[in-house]
Design an enzyme around this catalytic site. Structure first.
Site, PDB file in Angstrom:
ATOM      1  N   ASP A 104      12.122 -11.746   1.728  1.00  0.00           N
ATOM      2  CA  ASP A 104      13.359 -11.141   1.229  1.00  0.00           C
ATOM      3  C   ASP A 104      13.606  -9.848   2.019  1.00  0.00           C
ATOM      4  O   ASP A 104      12.711  -9.003   2.103  1.00  0.00           O
ATOM      5  CB  ASP A 104      13.159 -10.817  -0.258  1.00  0.00           C
TER       6      ASP A 104
ATOM      7  N   ASN B  59       7.407   3.053  12.777  1.00  0.00           N
ATOM      8  CA  ASN B  59       6.301   4.008  12.901  1.00  0.00           C
ATOM      9  C   ASN B  59       6.023   4.299  14.367  1.00  0.00           C
ATOM     10  O   ASN B  59       5.815   3.369  15.151  1.00  0.00           O
ATOM     11  CB  ASN B  59       5.045   3.404  12.243  1.00  0.00           C
TER      12      ASN B  59
ATOM     13  N   HIS C 230       4.039  12.827   7.816  1.00  0.00           N
ATOM     14  CA  HIS C 230       3.758  11.641   8.636  1.00  0.00           C
ATOM     15  C   HIS C 230       4.395  10.446   7.914  1.00  0.00           C
ATOM     16  O   HIS C 230       4.194  10.270   6.710  1.00  0.00           O
ATOM     17  CB  HIS C 230       2.252  11.412   8.795  1.00  0.00           C
TER      18      HIS C 230
ATOM     19  N   CYS D 280      -2.853   9.020  14.009  1.00  0.00           N
ATOM     20  CA  CYS D 280      -1.511   9.603  14.076  1.00  0.00           C
ATOM     21  C   CYS D 280      -1.503  11.130  14.009  1.00  0.00           C
ATOM     22  O   CYS D 280      -0.465  11.751  14.245  1.00  0.00           O
ATOM     23  CB  CYS D 280      -0.646   9.057  12.946  1.00  0.00           C
TER      24      CYS D 280
ATOM     25  N   GLU E  65      -2.434   6.730  20.386  1.00  0.00           N
ATOM     26  CA  GLU E  65      -3.462   5.774  19.982  1.00  0.00           C
ATOM     27  C   GLU E  65      -3.192   4.433  20.660  1.00  0.00           C
ATOM     28  O   GLU E  65      -3.655   3.399  20.225  1.00  0.00           O
ATOM     29  CB  GLU E  65      -3.621   5.663  18.469  1.00  0.00           C
TER      30      GLU E  65
ATOM     31  N   SER F   2      -5.154   8.092  10.243  1.00  0.00           N
ATOM     32  CA  SER F   2      -6.147   7.235   9.593  1.00  0.00           C
ATOM     33  C   SER F   2      -7.523   7.557  10.135  1.00  0.00           C
ATOM     34  O   SER F   2      -7.677   8.051  11.249  1.00  0.00           O
ATOM     35  CB  SER F   2      -5.837   5.770   9.885  1.00  0.00           C
TER      36      SER F   2
ATOM     37  N   SER G 246      -5.346   2.012   2.911  1.00  0.00           N
ATOM     38  CA  SER G 246      -4.875   3.072   3.817  1.00  0.00           C
ATOM     39  C   SER G 246      -3.883   3.981   3.090  1.00  0.00           C
ATOM     40  O   SER G 246      -3.829   5.194   3.341  1.00  0.00           O
ATOM     41  CB  SER G 246      -4.251   2.471   5.080  1.00  0.00           C
TER      42      SER G 246
ATOM     43  N   LYS H 192       6.081   8.060  -2.077  1.00  0.00           N
ATOM     44  CA  LYS H 192       4.915   8.125  -2.976  1.00  0.00           C
ATOM     45  C   LYS H 192       4.219   9.484  -2.855  1.00  0.00           C
ATOM     46  O   LYS H 192       3.806  10.094  -3.838  1.00  0.00           O
ATOM     47  CB  LYS H 192       3.917   7.001  -2.646  1.00  0.00           C
TER      48      LYS H 192
ATOM     49  N   THR I 230       6.274  -2.657  10.230  1.00  0.00           N
ATOM     50  CA  THR I 230       6.322  -1.182  10.362  1.00  0.00           C
ATOM     51  C   THR I 230       6.181  -0.745  11.822  1.00  0.00           C
ATOM     52  O   THR I 230       6.038   0.437  12.099  1.00  0.00           O
ATOM     53  CB  THR I 230       5.211  -0.498   9.527  1.00  0.00           C
TER      54      THR I 230
HETATM   55  N1  CAA Z   1      12.893  -5.774  -2.932  1.00  0.00           N
HETATM   56  C1  CAA Z   1      12.492  -4.492  -3.110  1.00  0.00           C
HETATM   57  N2  CAA Z   1      11.190  -4.097  -2.973  1.00  0.00           N
HETATM   58  C2  CAA Z   1      10.277  -5.031  -2.615  1.00  0.00           C
HETATM   59  C3  CAA Z   1      10.629  -6.381  -2.423  1.00  0.00           C
HETATM   60  C4  CAA Z   1      12.000  -6.746  -2.593  1.00  0.00           C
HETATM   61  N3  CAA Z   1      12.429  -7.998  -2.406  1.00  0.00           N
HETATM   62  N4  CAA Z   1       9.521  -7.069  -2.090  1.00  0.00           N
HETATM   63  C5  CAA Z   1       8.494  -6.177  -2.079  1.00  0.00           C
HETATM   64  N5  CAA Z   1       8.956  -4.947  -2.390  1.00  0.00           N
HETATM   65  C6  CAA Z   1       8.213  -3.704  -2.454  1.00  0.00           C
HETATM   66  C7  CAA Z   1       6.836  -3.832  -3.088  1.00  0.00           C
HETATM   67  O1  CAA Z   1       6.895  -3.707  -4.499  1.00  0.00           O
HETATM   68  C8  CAA Z   1       6.103  -2.674  -2.426  1.00  0.00           C
HETATM   69  O2  CAA Z   1       6.485  -1.448  -3.038  1.00  0.00           O
HETATM   70  P1  CAA Z   1       5.411  -0.615  -3.928  1.00  0.00           P
HETATM   71  O3  CAA Z   1       4.286  -0.267  -3.012  1.00  0.00           O
HETATM   72  O4  CAA Z   1       6.173   0.583  -4.372  1.00  0.00           O
HETATM   73  O5  CAA Z   1       5.003  -1.538  -5.022  1.00  0.00           O
HETATM   74  C9  CAA Z   1       6.703  -2.638  -1.022  1.00  0.00           C
HETATM   75  O6  CAA Z   1       7.940  -3.345  -1.100  1.00  0.00           O
HETATM   76  C10 CAA Z   1       5.851  -3.336   0.038  1.00  0.00           C
HETATM   77  O7  CAA Z   1       5.546  -4.628  -0.414  1.00  0.00           O
HETATM   78  P2  CAA Z   1       4.053  -5.156  -0.373  1.00  0.00           P
HETATM   79  O8  CAA Z   1       3.125  -4.116  -0.956  1.00  0.00           O
HETATM   80  O9  CAA Z   1       4.004  -6.517  -0.944  1.00  0.00           O
HETATM   81  O10 CAA Z   1       3.870  -5.235   1.210  1.00  0.00           O
HETATM   82  P3  CAA Z   1       2.628  -5.721   2.049  1.00  0.00           P
HETATM   83  O11 CAA Z   1       1.382  -5.719   1.241  1.00  0.00           O
HETATM   84  O12 CAA Z   1       3.003  -6.970   2.749  1.00  0.00           O
HETATM   85  O13 CAA Z   1       2.541  -4.578   3.160  1.00  0.00           O
HETATM   86  C11 CAA Z   1       1.627  -2.450   3.752  1.00  0.00           C
HETATM   87  C12 CAA Z   1       2.649  -3.198   2.888  1.00  0.00           C
HETATM   88  C13 CAA Z   1       0.217  -2.746   3.240  1.00  0.00           C
HETATM   89  C14 CAA Z   1       1.905  -0.982   3.699  1.00  0.00           C
HETATM   90  C15 CAA Z   1       1.756  -2.972   5.225  1.00  0.00           C
HETATM   91  O14 CAA Z   1       3.022  -2.714   5.721  1.00  0.00           O
HETATM   92  C16 CAA Z   1       0.729  -2.393   6.153  1.00  0.00           C
HETATM   93  O15 CAA Z   1      -0.427  -2.828   6.222  1.00  0.00           O
HETATM   94  N6  CAA Z   1       1.134  -1.369   6.961  1.00  0.00           N
HETATM   95  C17 CAA Z   1       0.256  -0.739   7.929  1.00  0.00           C
HETATM   96  C18 CAA Z   1      -0.633   0.296   7.311  1.00  0.00           C
HETATM   97  C19 CAA Z   1       0.145   1.538   6.861  1.00  0.00           C
HETATM   98  O16 CAA Z   1       1.209   1.845   7.357  1.00  0.00           O
HETATM   99  N7  CAA Z   1      -0.453   2.302   5.943  1.00  0.00           N
HETATM  100  C20 CAA Z   1       0.153   3.547   5.487  1.00  0.00           C
HETATM  101  C21 CAA Z   1      -0.895   4.629   5.256  1.00  0.00           C
HETATM  102  S1  CAA Z   1      -1.954   4.781   6.680  1.00  0.00           S
HETATM  103  C22 CAA Z   1      -1.060   5.716   7.799  1.00  0.00           C
HETATM  104  O17 CAA Z   1      -0.142   6.400   7.445  1.00  0.00           O
HETATM  105  C23 CAA Z   1      -1.471   5.664   9.240  1.00  0.00           C
HETATM  106  C24 CAA Z   1      -0.514   4.853  10.011  1.00  0.00           C
HETATM  107  O18 CAA Z   1       0.480   5.363  10.513  1.00  0.00           O
HETATM  108  C25 CAA Z   1      -0.744   3.412  10.171  1.00  0.00           C
END
Ligand code: CAA
Length: 445
Positions: A31, A328, A244, A120, A83, A364, A211, A253, A163
């Site tokens: 979606d 990102n 960041h 980062c 990185e 990270s 993370s 958040k 991302t």
């Molecule tokens: N409409 C509206 N919202 C929706 C939706 C829809 N149809 N479907 C899902 N969502 C929401 C979910 O509820 C969720 O929000 P909440 O966290 O508020 O509940 C959000 O969209 C994301 O959905 P998921 O949690 O299901 O997504 P996912 O598990 O597939 O992936 C992630 C999310 C884990 C962050 C993934 O993108 C990821 O692994 N990213 C890389 C790691 C990252 O960026 N980590 C951040 C901290 S680490 C850091 O900052 C260092 C860096 O730069 C990497």
């Protein structure tokens, strides 16, 4: 003591765009709301065939030097934070200097060059190095060129794929800066974590959910450390709070937790107490779980107050404008958040010279850093010269098939040979491989 900080900034995005709602979501059978509402991202920037971390860094630096009327003799150090490096020995800064020497008569032989690594946060660490070098009196009236550059790709079908992003931010650090000066006060939150890493591999191993928890925990430690050093964190102190931004949802958040922490014991806590009560204090609970539940409920109610929402819309939301469109940029991410806030202020005509920003960097592995910055009187003149809005608008919009090809082009383990989607124009381009496996670059008129 003389102020030291950012004297000039230039931003360079990868020239290709992957639209998350229109192109990525349908191909992944997701979606679109998951990306646009859940993560807060509309598109990713990706590099064209002839672009990479060196070309984006060199092109941003060249524009910055031209605008500031500088030649290599004015630069005493070049630090690249990345990185996405492709060499374990020769730093990216040497490639960038090599590029720039193609277009200047002088060279950078007397500039100290290096590469900074801590996921980062290394861009901010390089700013810190430059600040310390200048304050130590070693700069000989020269400025430092700090460049954060990344091609932030994930393996195909990794949850992080949506991302992705690619771009560079070049920053000139000097005495009596035009944009912002840095505070001496800074706070750190740092711990050995295994949440996101690349052990001798191009694409990261990520524990995505963890993370996010680590980001919040380290950021909180850094805030407490900043306060312990005497840093004032009253939320009304700041014009902007650039964080960041791996994706805007992460910042949302962090922002509400930060706000809750910073209003504790202030006039704001009293004001909102009329509607939602005072913050739960641990001493009022026998049971840790009950306390944490009460804190969660309070935080949810706080996020719905006018007080929080107005603060968020004014100080945090504007910093996400660029990130939403480009994804990102790892090391560059907090620095485009700063630029985005300042661009919004310029567009809206906000008078912010003399105001402060609180900058929250994160890497990270994991470490957070918090420091304050004071906006200088020439900030608007510098920011109005940026072309990032036009660069974003002019990107080539990839189809999903084209995206798959370009991901392979930048995958070190894949062999591909495709034509670029854009045409280089007065810029450095990747030009093939040398006899020792080095990457080669040319300036195209
Ligand atoms: N409409 C509206 N919202 C929706 C939706 C829809 N149809 N479907 C899902 N969502 C929401 C979910 O509820 C969720 O929000 P909440 O966290 O508020 O509940 C959000 O969209 C994301 O959905 P998921 O949690 O299901 O997504 P996912 O598990 O597939 O992936 C992630 C999310 C884990 C962050 C993934 O993108 C990821 O692994 N990213 C890389 C790691 C990252 O960026 N980590 C951040 C901290 S680490 C850091 O900052 C260092 C860096 O730069 C990497």
């Amino acid at each position: 003591m003389t102020e030291v900080g950012i004297d000039g900034i230039e931003v360079r995005t990868g020239k290709l765009k992957l639209d998350l709602a229109e192109t990525f979501a349908p191909a992944q059978d997701e979606d679109p709301g998951k990306f646009t509402k859940g993560l807060g991202l509309y598109a990713s920037s990706l590099p064209d065939v002839y672009e990479d971390i060196v070309t984006m860094a060199a092109n941003a630096s060249h524009t910055l030097m031209e605008r500031k009327g500088l030649t290599p003799e004015d630069i005493g150090r070049i630090d690249v934070a990345t990185e996405s490096a492709f060499d374990h020995s020769k730093p990216v800064s040497t490639y960038v200097a090599g590029c720039l020497e193609q277009v200047y008569d002088e060279d950078f032989h007397h500039a100290n060059k290096g590469e900074r690594k801590f996921a980062c946060i290394s861009g901010t660490q390089a700013l810190d190095d430059a600040f310390n070098w200048i304050r130590a009196g070693r700069a000989r009236d020269r400025a430092a060129l700090v460049i954060a550059t990344d091609t932030a790709l994930y393996a195909r079908d990794d949850p992080g794929e949506s991302t992705q992003g690619a771009g560079a931010v070049a920053m000139l650090i000097d005495e009596n800066p035009d944009v912002v000066s840095f505070s001496v006060e800074q706070g750190y939150g740092s711990a050995d974590e295994t949440d996101f890493l690349k052990p001798n591999q191009q694409f990261p191993s990520v524990d995505g959910k963890r993370s996010m928890q680590v980001y919040l925990a380290r950021m909180r430690e850094a805030l407490e450390d900043f306060e312990a050093m005497g840093g004032n964190t009253h939320p009304e102190n700041f014009a902007f709070i650039p964080f960041h931004t791996p994706f805007p949802g992460m910042v949302e958040k962090a922002a509400v937790l930060g706000y809750r922490h910073c209003i504790r014991g202030t006039d704001i806590e009293e004001e909102v107490a009329e509607k939602i009560g005072r913050q739960p204090r641990p001493e009022a609970f026998d049971d840790e779980e009950e306390y944490l539940e009460a804190v969660k409920d309070y935080t949810e109610s706080l996020s719905e107050t006018t007080s929080y929402q107005e603060w968020y819309q004014r100080t945090v939301e504007p910093t996400l404008d660029i990130s939403r469109e480009v994804g990102n940029w790892y090391t560059g991410s907090v620095h485009i958040a700063r630029v985005a806030g300042l661009k919004r202020a310029l567009d809206e005509g906000w008078e912010i010279a003399g105001d402060q920003m609180l900058v929250g960097s994160y890497g990270s592995g994991a470490q957070a850093e918090i420091h304050a910055e004071t906006l200088q009187s020439n900030w608007a003149e510098e920011i109005e010269q940026l072309t990032i809005t036009e660069q974003i608008e002019n990107r080539y919009d990839l189809s999903f098939d084209e995206y798959e090809e370009i991901h392979d082009v930048h995958n070190h383990d894949a062999e591909t040979d495709i034509e670029p989607r854009t045409t280089p124009d007065a810029e450095f381009v990747f030009d093939g491989w040398g006899r020792m496996g080095e990457r080669k670059y040319t300036y195209v008129e």
